[in-house]
Design an enzyme around this catalytic site. Sequence first.
Site, PDB file in Angstrom:
ATOM      1  N   LYS A 166      -4.624   2.565  -3.404  1.00 52.00           N
ATOM      2  CA  LYS A 166      -3.785   3.244  -3.794  1.00 52.00           C
ATOM      3  C   LYS A 166      -2.715   2.796  -4.657  1.00 52.00           C
ATOM      4  O   LYS A 166      -2.106   3.500  -5.365  1.00 52.00           O
ATOM      5  CB  LYS A 166      -3.254   4.066  -2.491  1.00 52.00           C
ATOM      6  CG  LYS A 166      -1.937   4.348  -2.358  1.00 52.00           C
ATOM      7  CD  LYS A 166      -1.871   5.614  -1.092  1.00 52.00           C
ATOM      8  CE  LYS A 166      -1.142   5.201   0.199  1.00 52.00           C
ATOM      9  NZ  LYS A 166      -0.858   6.440   0.760  1.00 52.00           N
ATOM     10  N   ARG A 167      -2.668   1.561  -4.817  1.00 51.99           N
ATOM     11  CA  ARG A 167      -1.713   0.826  -5.774  1.00 51.99           C
ATOM     12  C   ARG A 167      -2.346   0.736  -6.827  1.00 51.99           C
ATOM     13  O   ARG A 167      -1.383   0.615  -7.989  1.00 51.99           O
ATOM     14  CB  ARG A 167      -1.337  -0.390  -5.146  1.00 51.99           C
ATOM     15  CG  ARG A 167      -0.305  -0.513  -4.015  1.00 51.99           C
ATOM     16  CD  ARG A 167      -0.056  -1.665  -3.375  1.00 51.99           C
ATOM     17  NE  ARG A 167      -0.928  -2.213  -2.330  1.00 51.99           N
ATOM     18  CZ  ARG A 167      -0.876  -1.510  -1.160  1.00 51.99           C
ATOM     19  NH1 ARG A 167       0.275  -0.877  -0.829  1.00 51.99           N
ATOM     20  NH2 ARG A 167      -1.743  -2.051  -0.156  1.00 51.99           N
TER      21      ARG A 167
END
Length: 482
Positions: free
Chosen positions: A255-256
């Site tokens: 998600k980063r």
Amino acid sequence: MSVNIRTRFAPSPTGPLHIGGARSALFDYLIARKLGGTFIVRSEDTDRERSSAASEQNILEALRWLHIDWDEGIDAGGAYGPYRQTERLALYGQYTERLLKDGKAYHCYCTEEELEAERRSQLARGETPRYIGACRHLTEEQRAAYEAAGRKKVVRFHVPVGEQLVVRDLIRGEVVFDSGGIGDFIIVKSDGIPVYNYAVVIDDITMNITHVIRGDEHLSNTPRQLVLYQALGEPAPVFGHVSLILNTEGHKMSKRDGDTAVLDYRAKGYLPEALVNFVVLLGWSPSDEREFFTLEELTEQFSLERVAKSPAVFDVNKLNYINAHYLKQADPDRLAHLALPYLREEGLFVGELTDEAQRWIRDFVQAVLDHLAYLAQVKEYIHYFTGSEVPAAQAEVQDILTGEQAPQVIRLFKDKIQTAEDLSAEAVKGIIKAVTKELKLSGKLVFMPLRAALTGQMHGPELYHIVSLLGRENVLRRLARY
Ligand code: GLU
């Protein structure tokens, strides 16, 4: 039999909506739509440090952009609200009191150091670390002593041992866990905030959720949730845990990673219908060979039986292929509108647009459409279509321009452009043809020097579109030195 199907998407607003989250939301949405049920969007915002209103807004905006609309929840309201966990603390408190009173939960005063020491000795014995219930049977005196000493307390759930916990999963099949491996876990932290596994169960119970489709990473949480359903005497919903999404190197998408955020794709000029089509295929496959599905078609055809257990692979080339397909289908005025910000980034079309400018942009996007995977790429082409300067020339074009026929091709073309009444794409096509005929040359010997002289490139969008959109003045200026 009519069952009131209720599904939910319950993101933690700790970052933007990412592709994996969009997939869970889409699957929950499709199940609800297919079965005539209700789709709910709520927020798991108990992690106060990492949650933000901006993330919540990003998630809702991304869902709206994808046309994954919800019937109940944040912004939509509904009879089961509030829909943010931080606004439901009193409700969780009532459940906690009940569990404490029934002896199914208890206060635990263990310190970090005590827990750490216990963990170490369990590991040394080769056991899986878990809380073994030191505070389960405290006497009144012990409790009072801890309170007097000002020790912090949490609420732990008393997990029964020796039980088989069966997750009936629509995607994974039956997955069996042994309750002995869980240990008495914390349900309410020392600051009074419930943990995810606890709050989610109360939300799903009180919102009458029937189906929970979510990411695979939550499968290991499910046994904790099942023991809570049991303790509260409520039936668990039906689960479906969707596989991981891997990148093409076989690693888990994070998600980063910037490019996993849904709205990053909007910013690049992908179409929402393309993203929905791409996302549904991260796990689901149709029963036939078709590749393209609208949200409406998916509402009929989607089923969890056709969702794979194995990891899905995120391949941006596939997304580009799907998006290119939808770009070709899209209304030209819509594309012109979506392309405008990229042209403005290049310093063009600032201020109010005239009708003529609007038509120009529309025709320009259509002229480059076959070359685009996403709309931000118009920036790579716009300079062939505007202005009197030839963009930086590729080295190879010199060979073309010093070719024997080049000067007469360019001169005759200039003459014709100077006097032409009509410079529509069709008319320019005719002019190029006339040059070929008059000079008795092959098409290539005419196209190549003209393209080279006008654009400085060997390849690109159709020449007649470029000429037509450049307009007489710019064309003649670009060719002035010949
Ligand atoms: N808040 C969780 C997440 O964002 C969702 C958990 C669930 O769907 O039960 O991953």
